[in-house]
Write an enzyme that holds these catalytic residues in place. Sequence first.
Site, PDB file in Angstrom:
ATOM      1  N   TYR A 153      76.266  91.265  19.554  1.00 41.43           N
ATOM      2  CA  TYR A 153      76.186  89.881  20.043  1.00 41.43           C
ATOM      3  C   TYR A 153      76.652  89.805  21.498  1.00 41.43           C
ATOM      4  CZ  TYR A 153      77.075  84.798  19.957  1.00 41.43           C
ATOM      5  OH  TYR A 153      77.085  83.447  20.213  1.00 41.43           O
ATOM      6  N   LYS A 157      74.493  88.697  24.787  1.00 37.51           N
ATOM      7  CA  LYS A 157      74.891  87.542  25.607  1.00 37.51           C
ATOM      8  C   LYS A 157      75.185  87.972  27.045  1.00 37.51           C
ATOM      9  CE  LYS A 157      74.519  84.311  22.483  1.00 37.51           C
ATOM     10  NZ  LYS A 157      73.460  83.302  22.584  1.00 37.51           N
TER      11      LYS A 157
HETATM   12  P1  NAP Z   1      73.299  77.692  14.367  1.00 37.06           P
HETATM   13  O1  NAP Z   1      73.959  76.412  13.997  1.00 37.06           O
HETATM   14  O2  NAP Z   1      73.448  78.871  13.494  1.00 37.06           O
HETATM   15  O3  NAP Z   1      71.731  77.393  14.621  1.00 37.06           O
HETATM   16  C1  NAP Z   1      70.898  78.441  15.011  1.00 37.06           C
HETATM   17  C2  NAP Z   1      69.544  77.895  15.361  1.00 37.06           C
HETATM   18  O4  NAP Z   1      68.745  78.991  15.841  1.00 37.06           O
HETATM   19  C3  NAP Z   1      68.801  77.301  14.183  1.00 37.06           C
HETATM   20  O5  NAP Z   1      68.068  76.180  14.652  1.00 37.06           O
HETATM   21  C4  NAP Z   1      67.865  78.420  13.747  1.00 37.06           C
HETATM   22  O6  NAP Z   1      66.666  77.967  13.121  1.00 37.06           O
HETATM   23  C5  NAP Z   1      67.525  79.027  15.095  1.00 37.06           C
HETATM   24  N1  NAP Z   1      67.062  80.413  15.025  1.00 37.06           N
HETATM   25  C6  NAP Z   1      67.731  81.508  14.585  1.00 37.06           C
HETATM   26  N2  NAP Z   1      66.963  82.611  14.701  1.00 37.06           N
HETATM   27  C7  NAP Z   1      65.776  82.188  15.215  1.00 37.06           C
HETATM   28  C8  NAP Z   1      64.563  82.843  15.546  1.00 37.06           C
HETATM   29  N3  NAP Z   1      64.410  84.165  15.378  1.00 37.06           N
HETATM   30  N4  NAP Z   1      63.544  82.099  16.037  1.00 37.06           N
HETATM   31  C9  NAP Z   1      63.690  80.753  16.213  1.00 37.06           C
HETATM   32  N5  NAP Z   1      64.814  80.087  15.925  1.00 37.06           N
HETATM   33  C10 NAP Z   1      65.832  80.793  15.421  1.00 37.06           C
HETATM   34  O7  NAP Z   1      73.789  78.184  15.819  1.00 37.06           O
HETATM   35  P2  NAP Z   1      74.622  77.421  16.969  1.00 37.06           P
HETATM   36  O8  NAP Z   1      76.052  77.613  16.699  1.00 37.06           O
HETATM   37  O9  NAP Z   1      74.068  76.073  17.184  1.00 37.06           O
HETATM   38  O10 NAP Z   1      74.278  78.376  18.214  1.00 37.06           O
HETATM   39  C11 NAP Z   1      73.258  78.058  19.145  1.00 37.06           C
HETATM   40  C12 NAP Z   1      73.388  79.021  20.324  1.00 37.06           C
HETATM   41  O11 NAP Z   1      74.685  78.894  20.900  1.00 37.06           O
HETATM   42  C13 NAP Z   1      73.247  80.484  19.925  1.00 37.06           C
HETATM   43  O12 NAP Z   1      72.550  81.189  20.924  1.00 37.06           O
HETATM   44  C14 NAP Z   1      74.680  80.968  19.836  1.00 37.06           C
HETATM   45  O13 NAP Z   1      74.780  82.354  20.069  1.00 37.06           O
HETATM   46  C15 NAP Z   1      75.296  80.170  20.972  1.00 37.06           C
HETATM   47  N6  NAP Z   1      76.738  80.035  20.835  1.00 37.06           N
HETATM   48  C16 NAP Z   1      77.284  79.423  19.752  1.00 37.06           C
HETATM   49  C17 NAP Z   1      78.673  79.334  19.645  1.00 37.06           C
HETATM   50  C18 NAP Z   1      79.362  78.684  18.483  1.00 37.06           C
HETATM   51  O14 NAP Z   1      80.607  78.763  18.409  1.00 37.06           O
HETATM   52  N7  NAP Z   1      78.658  78.027  17.589  1.00 37.06           N
HETATM   53  C19 NAP Z   1      79.472  79.892  20.656  1.00 37.06           C
HETATM   54  C20 NAP Z   1      78.876  80.491  21.744  1.00 37.06           C
HETATM   55  C21 NAP Z   1      77.504  80.555  21.823  1.00 37.06           C
HETATM   56  P3  NAP Z   1      66.586  77.650  11.526  1.00 37.06           P
HETATM   57  O15 NAP Z   1      67.252  76.307  11.349  1.00 37.06           O
HETATM   58  O16 NAP Z   1      65.138  77.594  11.208  1.00 37.06           O
HETATM   59  O17 NAP Z   1      67.318  78.741  10.837  1.00 37.06           O
END
Ligand code: NAP
Length: 245
Positions: A153, A157
């Site tokens: 990861y 990133k």
């Molecule tokens: P999340 O709640 O797990 O949601 C992930 C989203 O990505 C969902 O809409 C999922 O679609 C979609 N997705 C996953 N794989 C995919 C693919 N192969 N093709 C198209 N869509 C895909 O994640 P989140 O926490 O909102 O994170 C969003 C972004 O922020 C990510 O890049 C993550 O790395 C980054 N981020 C998050 C955090 C955190 O603490 N949450 C921290 C730093 C960075 P489905 O609904 O269809 O599964």
Amino acid sequence: MKDQVLLVTGGSRGIGRAIALQAGTLGATVVVNYQSNEEAANEVVNQISNSGGKAIAIRANIGNTDDVNEMFQAVKEQFGRVDVLVNNAGITRDKLLMRLTDDDWDSVITTNLGGAFRCCRAAAPLMLKQKGGVIINIGSVIGTAGAAGQANYSAAKAGLVGLTKSLARELGTRNIRVNAVCPGFIDTDMTQVLKPEQREAAIKQVPLGRLGQPEDIASVVLFLCSPGAAYVHGTVITVDGGLFI
Ligand code: NAP
């Protein structure tokens, strides 16, 4: 954002959902990409439509080139343009190094880094033709700080930062602004896997004393789309409540 088309990958849940909803409120036409959760994507579309906005959902696995190209072709046919691309979709496959399989490595790199590359490549011809656009890549503080059990990861990133800066150099003269936003701990499905004690420990590390909400990230993303950010380019904005001061 009236008359602007914003495409957010992974717009069905979490941070992407908050970006889609805020963009819809600001009058953008929103393309909500998702991979499998059609119901959640449709719920986002309905919420935007019910408050007078315009949105559609498109299923595409950003890890697959044909899926991505078909998604952008569909957007081109329906709207003729993409003003903002937010590369938000991401996954985790956390394991310590010696347990990390090739598949754990490849799936995270292919989705989190390769997905953004594929979407940028597909969006660029449209943005060049319309003589402008905005690309925002959602990285993570883990891309610069690293984390035990997250080598795949973190590498993906960190790669997104390089992609952001290179594309900023490549596309800036064509009026396409490219930036990255790096969240800290945000309260979404991705962090629901944390045990209660891990969650408490995470909160203790944050000077603002709380996990971030998806809306905290969305508002910075929407700022980057605005005319107020017209001279913000090739930069990486950390939004982590002070976690890595
Ligand atoms: P999340 O709640 O797990 O949601 C992930 C989203 O990505 C969902 O809409 C999922 O679609 C979609 N997705 C996953 N794989 C995919 C693919 N192969 N093709 C198209 N869509 C895909 O994640 P989140 O926490 O909102 O994170 C969003 C972004 O922020 C990510 O890049 C993550 O790395 C980054 N981020 C998050 C955090 C955190 O603490 N949450 C921290 C730093 C960075 P489905 O609904 O269809 O599964």
